[in-house]
Design a protein around this motif. Sequence first.
Motif, PDB file in Angstrom:
ATOM      1  N   GLU A  42       0.853  -1.195   0.000  1.00  0.00           N
ATOM      2  CA  GLU A  42       0.000   0.000   0.000  1.00  0.00           C
ATOM      3  C   GLU A  42       0.884   1.239   0.000  1.00  0.00           C
TER       4      GLU A  42
ATOM      5  N   ILE B  10       1.491  -5.379   2.341  1.00  0.00           N
ATOM      6  CA  ILE B  10       0.233  -5.586   3.072  1.00  0.00           C
ATOM      7  C   ILE B  10       0.396  -6.561   4.233  1.00  0.00           C
ATOM      8  N   ALA B  13       2.542  -3.940   9.248  1.00  0.00           N
ATOM      9  CA  ALA B  13       1.938  -2.690   9.729  1.00  0.00           C
ATOM     10  C   ALA B  13       3.050  -1.829  10.305  1.00  0.00           C
ATOM     11  N   GLY B  59      -3.961   0.489   6.892  1.00  0.00           N
ATOM     12  CA  GLY B  59      -3.495  -0.887   7.089  1.00  0.00           C
ATOM     13  C   GLY B  59      -4.464  -1.773   7.844  1.00  0.00           C
ATOM     14  N   ARG B 133       0.971  -8.766  10.307  1.00  0.00           N
ATOM     15  CA  ARG B 133      -0.346  -8.852   9.662  1.00  0.00           C
ATOM     16  C   ARG B 133      -0.582 -10.190   8.975  1.00  0.00           C
TER      17      ARG B 133
END
Lengths: 76, 242
Positions: A42, B10, B13, B59, B133
């Motif tokens: 992201e 992804i 975090a 996130g 994550r």
Amino acid sequence: MSSKKIRIQIFPDGQIKADVLGVKGKKCTDYISILEELLEAETIDSEYTAEYYETEQLEIDQEIHQPMTLYSWEER
Amino acid sequence: MSVSLTMIPIVLALRIVMGKNQFEKWVESMERAIPTVFVNESDLVDALIQAGYDAEKYGGLIKTHHLNKKDYFFWEFRQGKWHAIFSKQNSQDIAAQFMDDLERKLKQKIFHRERESAVEQIEEPRVFPTNFRDRSLLVRTLQDFGVNTVQMNNGDIVCTIQNAQLTFRQEGDAPFHVEIANAPRLQEIYYYLSDLDDEYKKYVQSQVYEKLKKKIKEKAFTIENEEVLEDNSIVITLNIQQ
């Protein structure tokens, strides 16, 4: 024509820096989604450089001048 | 150069900075999770915006700034309800002010604060945020540290480290948080988790690199250069001339 490249740096802490090089104007933003897919990541920050804005200025100039040219042609 | 991006995979975090000198800050990051009446994300976001707050996706979580625009906290979906996750470093006053303000502006009771009082009295387990994550990557990292992990039916990952019981819990695709119970010395657990955090991130680097190489082939991009720098970062330059 300048060469178009993407420089991707993957840091040991997992963070990524990606630079799109030599792609002019808004077209370079197309690469944001391509990079997010390529890297499964992201975007948390983006910074546009002088080259991006110079090209934007050219595009705006063209939009302003275009109708004037047409008007002159119609008058003849 | 046209655009420069900072990205996070992804599976990672950036909620908490670990490291040998960050113990005090980590203790301050201890979570105070306060359940709300919100079940749907859209209801929560609409309510925040209506009351003049922001709601930024971050996130797998939602980030909201306090009215002073400087301090912030997160919202996380846990056990079927959205929770406000304040850290100990958020002063009790500012958190209470926020909750009062939101309830006053929306003219309804939103927070179940009585549950927080009950938790505070017991003081166990202590809950902290993590940067993890990805479940399989976390289990792999723990196992590489020689830790036996048990995966419960509800998805929790339970293990014993330094005689303390650790439960890693994740809701949806939000980052894991860790509950620490019976820790004789919290600082030792912190050092362990800090090493775990480092190792997990190295796996992330390696995973991102391997997946990228695979996808480059699929997309028919060409690699112009590839190198490992002194700081152990990997640099790949792609030629995208089309």
